[in-house]
Design a protein around this motif. Structure first.
Motif, PDB file in Angstrom:
ATOM      1  N   ASP A 150      60.832  49.276   5.173  1.00 30.78           N
ATOM      2  CA  ASP A 150      59.385  49.436   5.066  1.00 30.78           C
ATOM      3  C   ASP A 150      59.049  50.081   3.730  1.00 30.78           C
ATOM      4  OD1 ASP A 150      59.805  52.222   5.377  1.00 30.78           O
ATOM      5  OD2 ASP A 150      59.725  52.002   7.555  1.00 30.78           O
ATOM      6  N   TRP A 151      57.774  50.224   3.460  1.00 27.96           N
ATOM      7  CA  TRP A 151      57.349  50.669   2.138  1.00 27.96           C
ATOM      8  C   TRP A 151      57.608  52.149   1.900  1.00 27.96           C
ATOM      9  CZ3 TRP A 151      57.017  47.213  -1.367  1.00 27.96           C
ATOM     10  CH2 TRP A 151      56.641  45.905  -1.041  1.00 27.96           C
ATOM     11  N   GLN A 152      57.860  52.921   2.955  1.00 29.31           N
ATOM     12  CA  GLN A 152      58.204  54.331   2.771  1.00 29.31           C
ATOM     13  C   GLN A 152      59.551  54.493   2.065  1.00 29.31           C
ATOM     14  OE1 GLN A 152      56.685  53.244   5.661  1.00 29.31           O
ATOM     15  NE2 GLN A 152      54.786  54.224   4.991  1.00 29.31           N
ATOM     16  N   GLN A 180      50.441  53.388   1.114  1.00 28.20           N
ATOM     17  CA  GLN A 180      51.688  53.896   1.688  1.00 28.20           C
ATOM     18  C   GLN A 180      52.534  54.645   0.658  1.00 28.20           C
ATOM     19  OE1 GLN A 180      53.562  51.046   4.617  1.00 28.20           O
ATOM     20  NE2 GLN A 180      51.942  49.690   3.874  1.00 28.20           N
TER      21      GLN A 180
END
Length: 262
Positions: free
Chosen positions: A228-230, A252
């Motif tokens: 994910d973008w984290q 994000q």
């Protein structure tokens, strides 16, 4: 718009809506209905859709592991698709790499474009699973290039291995530069589990991650999420990328960089 790009966008639409009409496609792509009918005939001959009156419906092959569009073209053909966008993205990404840097570049045509853009750099330490990436880096560039061992996948011009749950514990780099098959506001995706496993391990082995993706990856479909973008610090893309998706990614915490084209 060239034929290969039209085919890619037609299939992307079918993965979202399962059917298309000649009229809608002609309007969307600013081309003639005759051209669209020819496209649908050719895609139908490849088993990627079924022609119906006024349009087409998707076949199961379009959805199987999200790989239909990827399988349509060999590496050389994919290398010429969106070549200007890939070159601009690569030149932009190269600015974040310093002489003497320790980086990872995965396999793929965007990754190969980055390798070309690094020809002015010196004393790099580059780890890659991309054979074309390694070959490009080895042509007159002052770089230490390490190719990861694994099974040869000629279609991808890459070596592929199956990392365990611990990832690749022998690997550590300052930054990983990853070309991907598809992305959305929810994450980054690859079309088959081997690619996903490999790139997931790359992400965990890097202190920072930069994703390289041209605008077509925003409309693409792939089944296997790599992260994910984290987990990503930076996205480098081009000016045609979907602005709504870009805004969602920025929210994000990702630094979104738009590459300028000549």
């Amino acid at each position: 718009m060239i034929k290969a790009e039209r085919h890619q966008r037609i299939l992307a639409r079918m993965q979202e809506a399962a059917s298309v009409t000649v009229k809608d496609l002609a309007k969307a792509f600013a081309t003639s209905p005759i051209t669209i009918r020819r496209d649908l005939i050719e895609l139908g001959e490849r088993g990627l859709l079924e022609r119906i009156h006024g349009g087409a419906i998707a076949t199961q092959e379009v959805f199987a592991e999200g790989s239909a569009r990827y399988e349509m073209y060999n590496y050389g053909e994919r290398n010429h698709q969106q070549s200007q966008e890939k070159a601009a993205i690569a030149e932009c990404a190269a600015q974040f790499i310093s002489d003497g840097d320790n980086i990872l570049i995965n396999a793929g045509t965007t990754a190969q474009a980055l390798a070309l853009a690094l020809r002015g750099h010196q004393d790099l330490y580059v780890i890659t699973n991309g054979l074309s990436v390694a070959s490009t880096l080895g042509q007159g560039l002052r770089a230490n290039v390490y190719v990861l061992a694994g099974r040869l996948d000629a279609r991808k011009q890459a070596t592929v291995e199956r990392p365990g749950e611990e990832g690749l514990p022998h690997l550590q780099v300052r930054e990983a530069f990853l070309g991907v098959h598809a992305l959305s506001a929810h994450g980054i995706y690859m079309r088959d589990p081997e690619d996903a496993n490999m790139n997931r391990a790359f992400m965990t082995s890097a202190r920072q991650v930069t994703v390289l993706a041209d605008y077509t990856k925003f409309n693409a479909f792939a089944s296997f999420r790599i992260g994910d973008w984290q987990q990503v610090q930076r996205l480098v893309t081009d000016g045609q990328a979907n602005p709504d998706v870009l805004q969602a990614i920025r929210k994000q915490g990702v630094d979104v960089v738009i590459a300028a084209q000549n």
